[in-house]
Design an enzyme around this catalytic site. Structure first.
Site, PDB file in Angstrom:
ATOM      1  N   VAL A 224       0.948  -1.122  -0.007  1.00  0.00           N
ATOM      2  CA  VAL A 224       0.039  -0.138   0.062  1.00  0.00           C
ATOM      3  C   VAL A 224       0.679   1.375  -0.050  1.00  0.00           C
ATOM      4  O   VAL A 224       0.378   2.364   0.307  1.00  0.00           O
ATOM      5  CB  VAL A 224      -0.963  -0.102   1.200  1.00  0.00           C
ATOM      6  CG1 VAL A 224      -2.211  -0.861   1.117  1.00  0.00           C
ATOM      7  CG2 VAL A 224      -0.219  -0.246   2.424  1.00  0.00           C
ATOM      8  N   ARG A 226       4.261   2.590  -2.540  1.00  0.00           N
ATOM      9  CA  ARG A 226       4.358   3.003  -3.793  1.00  0.00           C
ATOM     10  C   ARG A 226       4.966   1.849  -4.656  1.00  0.00           C
ATOM     11  O   ARG A 226       5.626   0.978  -3.971  1.00  0.00           O
ATOM     12  CB  ARG A 226       5.298   4.125  -3.916  1.00  0.00           C
ATOM     13  CG  ARG A 226       4.875   5.589  -3.260  1.00  0.00           C
ATOM     14  CD  ARG A 226       3.759   5.952  -4.319  1.00  0.00           C
ATOM     15  NE  ARG A 226       3.485   7.336  -3.861  1.00  0.00           N
ATOM     16  CZ  ARG A 226       2.157   7.427  -3.171  1.00  0.00           C
ATOM     17  NH1 ARG A 226       1.398   6.566  -2.646  1.00  0.00           N
ATOM     18  NH2 ARG A 226       1.832   8.850  -2.692  1.00  0.00           N
ATOM     19  N   ASP A 250      -1.817  -2.283  -4.057  1.00  0.00           N
ATOM     20  CA  ASP A 250      -2.712  -1.113  -4.465  1.00  0.00           C
ATOM     21  C   ASP A 250      -1.819   0.120  -5.175  1.00  0.00           C
ATOM     22  O   ASP A 250      -2.289   0.987  -5.489  1.00  0.00           O
ATOM     23  CB  ASP A 250      -3.060  -0.493  -2.806  1.00  0.00           C
ATOM     24  CG  ASP A 250      -4.057   0.679  -3.108  1.00  0.00           C
ATOM     25  OD1 ASP A 250      -5.296   0.317  -3.490  1.00  0.00           O
ATOM     26  OD2 ASP A 250      -3.951   1.717  -2.434  1.00  0.00           O
ATOM     27  N   GLU A 255       0.433   3.706 -13.257  1.00  0.00           N
ATOM     28  CA  GLU A 255      -0.861   3.558 -12.799  1.00  0.00           C
ATOM     29  C   GLU A 255      -1.717   4.437 -14.078  1.00  0.00           C
ATOM     30  O   GLU A 255      -1.170   5.465 -14.180  1.00  0.00           O
ATOM     31  CB  GLU A 255      -1.129   4.221 -11.558  1.00  0.00           C
ATOM     32  CG  GLU A 255      -0.470   3.265 -10.408  1.00  0.00           C
ATOM     33  CD  GLU A 255      -0.712   3.768  -8.979  1.00  0.00           C
ATOM     34  OE1 GLU A 255      -1.155   4.775  -8.849  1.00  0.00           O
ATOM     35  OE2 GLU A 255       0.051   3.239  -8.102  1.00  0.00           O
ATOM     36  N   HIS A 274      -5.100   1.656  -6.529  1.00  0.00           N
ATOM     37  CA  HIS A 274      -4.625   2.922  -5.595  1.00  0.00           C
ATOM     38  C   HIS A 274      -5.944   3.556  -4.957  1.00  0.00           C
ATOM     39  O   HIS A 274      -6.058   4.957  -4.818  1.00  0.00           O
ATOM     40  CB  HIS A 274      -3.955   3.920  -6.418  1.00  0.00           C
ATOM     41  CG  HIS A 274      -2.966   4.488  -5.424  1.00  0.00           C
ATOM     42  ND1 HIS A 274      -1.410   4.653  -5.789  1.00  0.00           N
ATOM     43  CD2 HIS A 274      -2.889   5.132  -4.311  1.00  0.00           C
ATOM     44  CE1 HIS A 274      -0.890   5.257  -4.916  1.00  0.00           C
ATOM     45  NE2 HIS A 274      -1.597   5.577  -3.880  1.00  0.00           N
ATOM     46  N   SER A 276      -6.830   2.305  -1.459  1.00  0.00           N
ATOM     47  CA  SER A 276      -6.744   1.767   0.174  1.00  0.00           C
ATOM     48  C   SER A 276      -7.165   2.915   0.915  1.00  0.00           C
ATOM     49  O   SER A 276      -7.489   2.586   2.001  1.00  0.00           O
ATOM     50  CB  SER A 276      -5.419   1.182   0.483  1.00  0.00           C
ATOM     51  OG  SER A 276      -4.386   2.331   0.269  1.00  0.00           O
TER      52      SER A 276
END
Ligand code: NAD
Length: 308
Positions: A224, A226, A250, A255, A274, A276
Site C-alpha cells: 500500500v 508506492r 494497491d 498507474e 490505488h 486503499s
C-alpha cells in the site's frame, strides 16, 4: 506571512469532488477558489493540490493532499522559499481497514468464492486452503501512520505483529521492532509482509529477488506504499515460481496498471486501483489539516507536516 487566497488546484479532483473541499474551507478568512492549469501565483497565495506544477514555486505555501510527496521536487521548493506540507497522519484508519480486508480475504479465501460466483459456480475450498489470521505473523515495514493503523488492527485480531522501523524503537501493538538492516530477519517468518514506507532512495526496490527468496513460500506481500518499493519483475517471477503464495497490491510502477500486466491474472493476487485510502470523508480530513496550518501561519508557528 499572511495568506490571502487558498487556491485549490484542479488536480484535487483526482481524490474528491473539489467543491466539497471549497465548502469545507469556506468559513476561513482567506478567499478559497478552484483554479485551473495555467493559473499564476504570488505572495499571499496558498495552493492545495494533488500533484505538482512549477507555477506553485511562486506561492507562499503548497499543501499536497497525499501522504506521499515523492512526485514533488522538494529541493526546488526549498530553494524557492515555498513551504511544502503533506497529508500524512490521516490514513491510518482507511488504509488500516483496507489492509485488514486484504488479509481476511486471502486467509478466508473470499476472493475465490467471488470469482466462482461470476460463473454461478458452488466452489468449496480444499481442506488445507483456509486459515485464520489469529496467531499468524505479520511484518509491517514502516511504522508511521499507515503502519500503526495496520498493526493496531492486526493485533486486535490476535495476529503476531512484528515490524521494521528506522529507529528500531518500540511501537504499541508490535512485539518486535527490527531496523532496516534486519529486514530479512523481520520478514522470514511472516505470513504477511505489509509495505507502508514512503518512496525514497532507500526504499526503492527494497523488496526484490533476495527478499522473495527469504519470505516463506506460503507468505503474502501487501503493497500500500508506492509501486517502485517492489521490483515488479522479481514479484512476477516469485508468483510464477510459487516462491510466495500471493499478494495484495494497491500501488504500481505505472498507474493505471497496464492491461497487459501479468499481475492481473494470478488467482491469489488482489489488485486495487490505488484506493486503499478512499473514503467519502476525505475532504473533511484535508480541510482540517489546511485549517490547522492556516492558523499556524497566522500565529507565526511551525507548520504541521512540513516537508520544507
Ligand atoms: P508516515 O510518514 O506517517 O510513515 C512512514 C514511516 O516509514 C515513517 O515512520 C518512516 O520513518 C518510515 N520509514 C522511512 N524509510 C524507512 C525504511 N527504509 N525502513 C523502515 N521504515 C522507514 O507516512 P504514512 O502516512 O504512513 O504513509 C507512508 C507512505 O504510504 C506514503 O509516503 C505514501 O507513499 C503511501 N501511502 C499510500 C496510500 C495509498 O492510497 N495506497 C495512502 C497513504 C500513503
Amino acid at each position: 506571512m499572511h495568506i490571502e487566497r487558498i487556491a485549490l488546484d484542479e488536480s484535487v479532483g483526482k481524490a474528491m469532488p473539489p467543491q466539497l473541499l471549497v465548502d469545507a474551507l469556506s468559513d476561513l478568512d482567506p478567499t478559497v477558489e478552484l483554479v485551473e492549469d495555467g493559473e499564476q501565483f504570488g505572495p499571499g497565495d496558498a495552493v492545495v493540490s494533488f500533484g505538482h506544477r512549477d507555477a506553485f514555486f511562486d506561492a507562499d505555501w503548497v499543501h499536497c493532499i497525499r501522504a506521499g510527496y515523492d512526485e514533488f521536487p522538494v529541493g526546488v521548493y526549498d530553494e524557492a522559499g515555498t513551504f511544502l506540507t503533506n497529508s500524512t497522519g490521516i490514513h491510518g484508519t482507511t488504509v488500516g481497514e483496507t489492509v485488514l480486508g486484504y488479509l481476511l480475504t486471502l486467509a478466508r479465501r473470499l476472493h475465490t468464492y467471488r470469482d466462482a460466483q461470476h460463473d454461478h459456480r458452488w466452489r468449496r475450498p480444499s481442506y488445507e486452503e483456509s486459515f485464520t489470521l489469529r496467531g499468524e505473523r505479520i511484518c509491517v515495514v514502516g511504522l508511521g501512520t499507515l503502519g500503526q493503523g495496520v498493526a493496531d488492527r492486526a493485533a486486535a485480531l490476535g495476529m503476531d505483529v512484528v515490524g521494521v522501523r528506522r529507529s528500531g524503537e518500540s511501537v504499541p501493538n508490535v512485539s518486535t521492532v527490527y531496523t532496516p538492516d534486519q529486514l530479512h530477519e523481520a520478514i522470514e517468518d511472516a505470513r504477511f509482509v505489509v509495505l507502508a514506507v514512503p518512496l525514497t532512495r532507500e526504499t526503492t526496490g527494497m523488496i526484490a529477488a533476495p527478499e522473495f527468496e527469504t519470505m516463506r513460500d506460503d507468505a503474502y506481500l501487501v503493497n500500500v506504499a508506492r509501486g517502485p518499493v517492489v521490483e515488479t519483475d522479481a514479484l512476477v517471477s516469485a508468483l510464477e515460481d510459487e516462491a510466495i503464495a500471493g499478494a495484495a497490491l494497491d500501488a504500481f510502477d505505472e498507474e493505471p496498471l497496464p492491461e497487459d500486466s501479468p499481475l492481473w491474472d494470478f488467482d491469489d493476487v488482489l489488485i486495487t486501483p490505488h484506493v486503499s485510502a478512499a473514503t467519502g470523508a476525505y475532504h473533511e480530513d484535508i480541510a482540517a489539516l489546511v485549517r490547522e496550518n492556516v492558523a499556524h501561519i497566522e500565529a507565526g508557528e511551525t507548520l504541521r507536516n512540513r516537508v520544507v
